[in-house]
Design a protein around this motif. Sequence first.
Motif, PDB file in Angstrom:
ATOM      1  N   SER A  20     -88.429   7.586  30.581  1.00 22.14           N
ATOM      2  CA  SER A  20     -89.372   8.153  31.541  1.00 22.14           C
ATOM      3  C   SER A  20     -89.398   9.671  31.417  1.00 22.14           C
ATOM      4  O   SER A  20     -88.375  10.320  31.195  1.00 22.14           O
ATOM      5  CB  SER A  20     -89.001   7.753  32.965  1.00 22.14           C
ATOM      6  OG  SER A  20     -89.119   6.359  33.122  1.00 22.14           O
ATOM      7  N   ASP A  22     -90.055  13.368  33.135  1.00 24.09           N
ATOM      8  CA  ASP A  22     -90.000  13.990  34.460  1.00 24.09           C
ATOM      9  C   ASP A  22     -91.385  14.475  34.869  1.00 24.09           C
ATOM     10  O   ASP A  22     -92.143  15.018  34.079  1.00 24.09           O
ATOM     11  CB  ASP A  22     -89.032  15.183  34.449  1.00 24.09           C
ATOM     12  CG  ASP A  22     -87.590  14.730  34.267  1.00 24.09           C
ATOM     13  OD1 ASP A  22     -87.301  13.581  34.616  1.00 24.09           O
ATOM     14  OD2 ASP A  22     -86.768  15.531  33.769  1.00 24.09           O
ATOM     15  N   GLY A  23     -91.718  14.263  36.131  1.00 23.11           N
ATOM     16  CA  GLY A  23     -92.991  14.707  36.662  1.00 23.11           C
ATOM     17  C   GLY A  23     -94.147  13.760  36.348  1.00 23.11           C
ATOM     18  O   GLY A  23     -95.285  14.032  36.705  1.00 23.11           O
ATOM     19  N   GLN A  24     -93.866  12.673  35.693  1.00 23.42           N
ATOM     20  CA  GLN A  24     -94.892  11.680  35.347  1.00 23.42           C
ATOM     21  C   GLN A  24     -94.488  10.332  35.944  1.00 23.42           C
ATOM     22  O   GLN A  24     -93.327  10.119  36.266  1.00 23.42           O
ATOM     23  CB  GLN A  24     -95.001  11.539  33.817  1.00 23.42           C
ATOM     24  CG  GLN A  24     -95.428  12.787  33.086  1.00 23.42           C
ATOM     25  CD  GLN A  24     -96.896  13.120  33.348  1.00 23.42           C
ATOM     26  OE1 GLN A  24     -97.685  12.269  33.709  1.00 23.42           O
ATOM     27  NE2 GLN A  24     -97.232  14.394  33.197  1.00 23.42           N
TER      28      GLN A  24
END
Length: 188
Positions: A20, A22-24
Amino acid sequence: MDGIYGGCEEVTGEQYQVESIDGQPGAFRCYLDVGLARTTTGARVFGAMKGAVDGGLDIPHGVKRFPGYDSESKEFHADVHRKHIFGQHVADYMKLLQQDDDDAFKRQFAQYIKNGITADTVETMYKKAHAAIRENPEAAEKKEKVEPAKKKRWNRAKMSLKQHKDRVRQKKEAYLKKQAEGAGGDDE
């Protein structure tokens, strides 16, 4: 999400895990349910899972069931797995069968021969398929299926109550008419 998590760009056979960003939004997580399929090393269900992981889905997995894993030495050989992904094991079998038994080769690989696929072009065929999927990952529209011929019924179709009562009425009338004709014919 396909723009954020593109998956594995180059097929090497190595283990790939989607992480994953970050920020998405998180990567789409799936779990493999094999159902009644046998979970032997090199089974097709694991090939499908590898394709999904390489496509960008987050599926927790290990390499123990991929082709190329040696259970004795507990090592994974990515080159063997890559050969299976690109169908080199099929190409090797094609070459072997063509040398040993040409009739069996023609019988087993008739569709390959018809489409002009040889043992040397199997890998390029898979590379083209991977490139086409990367270019347009949308599923193609399925053609409308031609309805198969109607199957013959060996038993009578089920009738509604109204049809059944009407049929009974017709049989009674026919029976009574026959009785009346039989009784009228005996008097003469």
